[in-house]
Design a protein around this motif. Sequence first.
Motif, PDB file in Angstrom:
ATOM      1  N   LEU A   1       1.114  -1.259  -0.398  1.00  0.00           N
ATOM      2  CA  LEU A   1       0.055   0.131   0.094  1.00  0.00           C
ATOM      3  C   LEU A   1       1.169   1.111  -0.082  1.00  0.00           C
ATOM      4  O   LEU A   1       2.113   1.419   0.708  1.00  0.00           O
ATOM      5  CB  LEU A   1      -0.808  -0.292   1.014  1.00  0.00           C
ATOM      6  N   SER A   2       0.124   2.466  -0.717  1.00  0.00           N
ATOM      7  CA  SER A   2       1.547   3.404  -0.740  1.00  0.00           C
ATOM      8  C   SER A   2       0.501   4.186   0.376  1.00  0.00           C
ATOM      9  O   SER A   2      -0.363   3.873   0.728  1.00  0.00           O
ATOM     10  CB  SER A   2       1.701   4.420  -1.731  1.00  0.00           C
TER      11      SER A   2
ATOM     12  N   HIS B   1      -3.059   5.244  -0.352  1.00  0.00           N
ATOM     13  CA  HIS B   1      -3.448   3.975  -0.334  1.00  0.00           C
ATOM     14  C   HIS B   1      -4.147   4.236   1.467  1.00  0.00           C
ATOM     15  O   HIS B   1      -5.861   4.151   1.217  1.00  0.00           O
ATOM     16  CB  HIS B   1      -2.973   2.890  -0.178  1.00  0.00           C
TER      17      HIS B   1
ATOM     18  N   SER C   1      -6.646   7.464   1.604  1.00  0.00           N
ATOM     19  CA  SER C   1      -7.426   7.295   1.535  1.00  0.00           C
ATOM     20  C   SER C   1      -8.706   5.934   2.222  1.00  0.00           C
ATOM     21  O   SER C   1      -9.738   6.616   2.670  1.00  0.00           O
ATOM     22  CB  SER C   1      -7.823   6.478  -0.762  1.00  0.00           C
TER      23      SER C   1
ATOM     24  N   LYS D   1      -0.691   0.634  -7.280  1.00  0.00           N
ATOM     25  CA  LYS D   1      -1.941  -1.072  -7.123  1.00  0.00           C
ATOM     26  C   LYS D   1      -0.823  -1.692  -6.473  1.00  0.00           C
ATOM     27  O   LYS D   1       0.608  -1.958  -6.156  1.00  0.00           O
ATOM     28  CB  LYS D   1      -1.868  -1.969  -8.236  1.00  0.00           C
ATOM     29  N   ASP D   2      -1.860  -2.392  -5.360  1.00  0.00           N
ATOM     30  CA  ASP D   2      -1.755  -2.898  -3.964  1.00  0.00           C
ATOM     31  C   ASP D   2      -1.019  -4.133  -5.132  1.00  0.00           C
ATOM     32  O   ASP D   2      -1.446  -4.260  -6.159  1.00  0.00           O
ATOM     33  CB  ASP D   2      -2.791  -3.193  -2.921  1.00  0.00           C
TER      34      ASP D   2
ATOM     35  N   ARG E   1      -5.527  -3.271  -6.904  1.00  0.00           N
ATOM     36  CA  ARG E   1      -6.229  -1.831  -5.813  1.00  0.00           C
ATOM     37  C   ARG E   1      -5.599  -1.113  -5.961  1.00  0.00           C
ATOM     38  O   ARG E   1      -4.549  -0.517  -5.977  1.00  0.00           O
ATOM     39  CB  ARG E   1      -6.916  -2.231  -4.900  1.00  0.00           C
TER      40      ARG E   1
ATOM     41  N   ALA F   1      -6.196   3.150  -5.045  1.00  0.00           N
ATOM     42  CA  ALA F   1      -5.955   4.323  -3.354  1.00  0.00           C
ATOM     43  C   ALA F   1      -8.313   4.593  -4.062  1.00  0.00           C
ATOM     44  O   ALA F   1      -8.639   4.435  -3.208  1.00  0.00           O
ATOM     45  CB  ALA F   1      -6.017   5.723  -4.347  1.00  0.00           C
TER      46      ALA F   1
ATOM     47  N   MET G   1      -9.676   1.438  -2.626  1.00  0.00           N
ATOM     48  CA  MET G   1      -9.604   1.421  -0.567  1.00  0.00           C
ATOM     49  C   MET G   1     -10.508   2.310  -0.868  1.00  0.00           C
ATOM     50  O   MET G   1     -11.096   2.152   0.437  1.00  0.00           O
ATOM     51  CB  MET G   1      -8.366   2.357  -0.284  1.00  0.00           C
TER      52      MET G   1
ATOM     53  N   THR H   1      -9.410  -4.168 -10.610  1.00  0.00           N
ATOM     54  CA  THR H   1      -8.637  -4.750 -10.027  1.00  0.00           C
ATOM     55  C   THR H   1      -8.232  -5.677 -10.859  1.00  0.00           C
ATOM     56  O   THR H   1      -8.066  -6.095 -11.485  1.00  0.00           O
ATOM     57  CB  THR H   1      -9.026  -5.038  -8.254  1.00  0.00           C
TER      58      THR H   1
END
Length: 207
Positions: A74-75, A78, A81, A104-105, A109, A111, A114, A139
């Motif tokens: 996750l960034s 992400h 959000s 992307k995770d 996905r 942000a 999420m 996704t």
Amino acid sequence: MDPRLEEACHTGNLGMLHSLLREDKLLLHKFSSNITASIDNPLHVAASLGHTDLTNETIIKNPDLASDLNPRALSALHLASAHNHLEIVKLLISKVGSHLCFLKDKDGRLAIHMAALKGRIGILEELIKVCPESARALTYQNKSILHLAVQFNSFETVEFLVKKLGVDDDINDLLNLKDDKGNTVLHHAVARRQLQIVKLLLSNERR
């Protein structure tokens, strides 16, 4: 991570961060870049907890941290959000760039996914405004933001998305889209007995 830096990020203590940076100007550059890291970096922590000032200072010192993914892939965007920190979402995109919307995770996905999954309507509105293309992204399971909103069982979120995306005629494509198991948004809503959402989706299909 230096325990003092970790404490500053968790508490949002900007003064402590400045003090640590006076000791070591490269402190925020000692983290991996553009790969999935083994630990949360300072920006992940600050963004997740909603510390706007510390997030801003971290971005100024090392904007590359915004592209890093944490151990869950996750960034910072992400995390902000998911946790409904709108000001941090705006800050990340304005200071670093809208390309963050497409990180992307592990499940593919973004942000915006999420935000849909968590029912964060304010975040969804902002992300659709600044990065409308992300609203059509899927996704790895071929799920749209509408699939995820139904999964969250939030009528308000689904209603918002149907109205918002209906303006640009994106909604019909998303309503008819099938995930990797062949299910549309309506299929999911019926399976979950979400009658209010089912009525909303059916009324939209008849337009």
